[in-house]
Design a protein around this motif. Sequence first.
Motif, PDB file in Angstrom:
ATOM      1  N   HIS A   1      -0.289   8.304  -6.316  1.00 33.48           N
ATOM      2  CA  HIS A   1      -0.721   9.636  -5.853  1.00 33.48           C
ATOM      3  C   HIS A   1       0.431  10.639  -5.896  1.00 33.48           C
ATOM      4  O   HIS A   1       0.264  11.767  -6.335  1.00 33.48           O
TER       5      HIS A   1
ATOM      6  N   ASN B   1      -9.339   3.003  -6.233  1.00 30.17           N
ATOM      7  CA  ASN B   1      -8.932   3.510  -4.921  1.00 30.17           C
ATOM      8  C   ASN B   1     -10.128   3.698  -4.002  1.00 30.17           C
ATOM      9  O   ASN B   1     -11.063   4.409  -4.332  1.00 30.17           O
TER      10      ASN B   1
ATOM     11  N   ASN C   1       1.021   3.869  -3.105  1.00 30.84           N
ATOM     12  CA  ASN C   1       0.660   5.287  -2.935  1.00 30.84           C
ATOM     13  C   ASN C   1       1.771   6.184  -3.472  1.00 30.84           C
ATOM     14  O   ASN C   1       1.513   7.195  -4.137  1.00 30.84           O
TER      15      ASN C   1
ATOM     16  N   GLU D   1       0.820  -1.213   0.000  1.00 25.01           N
ATOM     17  CA  GLU D   1       0.000   0.000   0.000  1.00 25.01           C
ATOM     18  C   GLU D   1       0.856   1.267   0.000  1.00 25.01           C
ATOM     19  O   GLU D   1       0.593   2.212  -0.738  1.00 25.01           O
TER      20      GLU D   1
ATOM     21  N   GLY E   1      -5.974   2.008   2.179  1.00 32.45           N
ATOM     22  CA  GLY E   1      -4.604   1.493   2.303  1.00 32.45           C
ATOM     23  C   GLY E   1      -3.840   2.055   3.494  1.00 32.45           C
ATOM     24  O   GLY E   1      -3.249   1.312   4.284  1.00 32.45           O
TER      25      GLY E   1
HETATM   26 MG    MG Z   1      -3.551   3.712  -1.166  1.00 30.30          MG
END
Ligand code: MG
Length: 320
Positions: free
Chosen positions: A166, A241, A162, A158, A245
């Motif tokens: 992101h 998403n 990310n 996770e 997470g």
């Molecule tokens: Mg995540």
Amino acid sequence: MNIFPAYLSAPSALITVSVCQEILDSEGVVEINAGQLRYVDPFGMAMLGACFNSVRNKGCAIVVRQLSANLSGYLQRMDVFHGVELVDCAHNTGARRDRSGELVELTQIANQADVGDAAYRLAKAMIGREDTNEKPDEMSGYTPYERLVEPLQYALNELLENALTHARRGNKYACVWVASQYYPKKDLIRLGVVDNGCGFLESLQSHSELLQKRHLQAILLALRPRISCNRDLGLFTDSVNQGVGLTTSCRIAEHAGGRMILASGNAMHSTTGYSGEKADAYWQGVGIAMEVSRTKLADVRVRELLPSLDNIPPVNLRFE
Ligand SMILES: [Mg+2]
Ligand SMILES: Nc1ncnc2c1ncn2[C@@H]1O[C@H](COP(=O)(O)OP(=O)(O)OP(=O)(O)O)[C@@H](O)[C@H]1O
């Protein structure tokens, strides 16, 4: 001349961030006096990895001076000084002992496709050698070894995911650095995961629940269950998403007798202690430290910690 403080570690995340910022702001050859440095944890190593990488990308040389013999050997073993010139520091001449099962050297990950394998490999490395005589549990089908690996593998997957999704919305070249070590006397596994992407605030700045546009508030919002930039902001490019997470990784740390420390922009938040902002510290990206008791990982069931799916709209079932 830059100066390393005594600790480059997660509990002193804001000091670690300010030192990295000073290094990044230096012009020309970066000289660092490491005479006072006593302790570097995996968070500190991952921060140094990201920081030194940016300095090298600017084409500047890095010189580290007066590192103690102990730290010099250890940090070279952890691959922290890739491309760094060490002056007046003891050199590591010893043979490289196999310490898989105790530590994972500083590693840079740049491709999202590598995340799954990397998370599995890193989690296994932290749990140590598998006892091939262990029998799987009849109910779950898992061996005790697999039970220990699963929560760490989930969290690493996770956090790395990310950092390569992101974080890249602000900097498409963002990468992530990870390092890890098992401390047998304390039965603690410490992980550091640091990226040089957009940070929590930029990612969540248009979120309706971000009431104050501050780094600390953005960190706290990201930790809440079912908060996601793309689920809530209608960015449908990654409709998978669900905003679980980070929350679940944090719950894993807490259920395994540990904690999580997050730093981004000028803020840090520890799930067990200090939260705050510092005017002269700034990390462009996200740095996360996770600490768990290796033995207690056996009691963690990831599925039980996932936030409930209550507020997901029901699927329209049609029977015809
Ligand atoms: Mg995540
Ligand atoms: N490394 C990062 N850099 C920038 N923003 C991040 C980072 N990690 C998380 N975030 C922000 O925090 C939000 C919450 O993260 P979290 O992992 O809980 O959910 P998600 O990734 O959106 O969904 P899921 O993890 O369920 O796929 C993200 O949607 C993103 O806005």
